[in-house]
Scaffold this motif. Structure first.
Motif, PDB file in Angstrom:
ATOM      1  N   ARG A  93       0.755  -1.158   0.210  1.00 38.51           N
ATOM      2  CA  ARG A  93       0.101   0.086  -0.020  1.00 38.51           C
ATOM      3  C   ARG A  93       0.879   1.149  -0.038  1.00 38.51           C
ATOM      4  O   ARG A  93       1.999   1.157   0.680  1.00 38.51           O
ATOM      5  N   GLY A  96       1.057   2.519   4.554  1.00 41.86           N
ATOM      6  CA  GLY A  96       0.701   1.052   5.217  1.00 41.86           C
ATOM      7  C   GLY A  96       0.465   0.995   6.679  1.00 41.86           C
ATOM      8  O   GLY A  96       0.366   2.366   7.062  1.00 41.86           O
ATOM      9  N   THR A 101       5.641   4.353   4.579  1.00 41.71           N
ATOM     10  CA  THR A 101       5.349   4.655   3.190  1.00 41.71           C
ATOM     11  C   THR A 101       6.124   3.170   2.250  1.00 41.71           C
ATOM     12  O   THR A 101       6.856   2.750   2.879  1.00 41.71           O
ATOM     13  N   SER A 102       5.638   3.209   1.038  1.00 41.00           N
ATOM     14  CA  SER A 102       6.368   2.152   0.318  1.00 41.00           C
ATOM     15  C   SER A 102       7.109   2.849  -0.905  1.00 41.00           C
ATOM     16  O   SER A 102       7.148   2.306  -2.020  1.00 41.00           O
ATOM     17  N   MET A 155      -6.064  -2.722  -5.068  1.00 41.03           N
ATOM     18  CA  MET A 155      -5.335  -2.279  -3.934  1.00 41.03           C
ATOM     19  C   MET A 155      -3.792  -2.932  -3.639  1.00 41.03           C
ATOM     20  O   MET A 155      -3.844  -4.125  -3.905  1.00 41.03           O
ATOM     21  N   GLY A 156      -3.045  -2.078  -3.468  1.00 43.41           N
ATOM     22  CA  GLY A 156      -1.570  -2.456  -3.350  1.00 43.41           C
ATOM     23  C   GLY A 156      -0.789  -2.671  -4.435  1.00 43.41           C
ATOM     24  O   GLY A 156       0.391  -3.060  -4.441  1.00 43.41           O
ATOM     25  N   GLN A 157      -1.386  -2.669  -5.567  1.00 40.18           N
ATOM     26  CA  GLN A 157      -0.704  -2.614  -7.142  1.00 40.18           C
ATOM     27  C   GLN A 157      -0.280  -1.366  -7.471  1.00 40.18           C
ATOM     28  O   GLN A 157      -0.003  -1.134  -8.758  1.00 40.18           O
ATOM     29  N   THR A 158      -0.271  -0.191  -6.588  1.00 36.26           N
ATOM     30  CA  THR A 158       0.097   0.934  -7.240  1.00 36.26           C
ATOM     31  C   THR A 158       1.441   1.055  -8.144  1.00 36.26           C
ATOM     32  O   THR A 158       1.432   1.489  -9.155  1.00 36.26           O
ATOM     33  N   ARG A 254      -9.848  -5.425  -4.698  1.00 37.65           N
ATOM     34  CA  ARG A 254      -9.039  -6.175  -3.903  1.00 37.65           C
ATOM     35  C   ARG A 254      -8.772  -7.532  -4.012  1.00 37.65           C
ATOM     36  O   ARG A 254      -9.862  -8.267  -4.804  1.00 37.65           O
TER      37      ARG A 254
END
Length: 254
Positions: A93, A96, A101-102, A155-158, A254
């Motif tokens: 995310r 998260g 941050t990622s 979601m999570g695949q940005t 998701r």
């Protein structure tokens, strides 16, 4: 373009979609160089197809350039077909748990999936532009790998969706630029396929994923991706396109 007798380079050819593509092209008579970050896997597939293997990380431009140069030395000229299947699908995310941050993950996915694809396309085209044209006027074909996540990322695949969206977006401008040299560029956006990533998932998870596939209601076979690569190579009027190969799948949020 007739596949029989041409030189082909398959990047990310050590497993999954790339390995299936290397095998299919070899069966059709191509001389295949298999490139992968995992040198052992590349060598194994190359041995199966009586081809050649090169270890390279697509995110490192110098390694990609060296891989193309090695393929040129084997073929006596640049490969006429370049297929880029290398990629990673790390997910996270944007912000998260505990507010972490990622950004580092985003940067890595872009470096491998998008910049890596650009590296392969660039050095492959550089070699192709000096090839003598075929009867069709073509000098070469480049096939990149996007993903249906570029249009309906979850979601999570940005990071993944952004990288694959970039690959898809490059198809038309790259094809326009390379038209003058007789090089076609297309991308394939695979849906849910039987790859090593899927193999490690529990059966109930795979069943849930497959439920989103309209028809046929199953995961795609890597060989089906490989056959589309071959068709793009052979169909001279396919250019500048990103083709979804997904059984009419649309990913849920998701």
């Amino acid at each position: 373009m007739n596949i029989e007798g041409i030189g082909a380079i398959v990047v990310g050819g050590g497993s999954g979609l790339g390995a299936a593509t290397a095998r299919h092209l070899a069966e059709r008579g191509a001389d295949v160089t298999v490139v992968d970050r995992d040198g052992d896997r590349a060598a194994q597939v190359a041995a199966e197809v009586l081809g050649h293997s090169v270890q390279a990380d697509v995110s490192v431009a110098e390694e990609v350039a060296a891989a193309v140069t090695t393929a040129m030395a084997r073929f006596g000229q640049a490969p006429r077909l370049a297929v880029n299947c290398a990629g990673i699908a790390d997910a996270a995310r944007i912000v998260g748990r505990e507010g972490k941050t990622s950004v580092p993950l985003f940067r890595r996915v872009i470096e491998v999936n998008l910049i890596g694809t650009y590296n392969v396309m660039s050095y492959a085209a550089q070699g192709m532009m000096d090839l003598p044209p075929l009867e069709t006027g073509e000098r070469g074909v480049i096939v990149n790998t996007a993903s249906i996540a570029y249009e309906d990322g979850q979601m999570g695949q940005t990071a993944y969706a952004a990288s694959k969206g970039g690959v898809a977006a490059m198809s038309l401008p790259a094809a326009r630029e390379m038209a003058r040299m007789g090089v076609r560029v297309c991308a394939i956006a695979p849906g849910l396929f039987e790859t090593p990533m899927m193999a490690g998932l529990p059966e109930d998870v795979v069943a849930g994923i497959t439920a989103n596939v309209q028809f046929p209601p199953r995961l795609g076979a890597p060989e089906e991706y490989a056959r589309l690569v071959a068709h793009i190579a052979e169909n001279s009027y396919l250019n500048g396109e990103t083709i979804r190969l997904d059984g009419a799948t649309r990913l849920p949020p998701r």
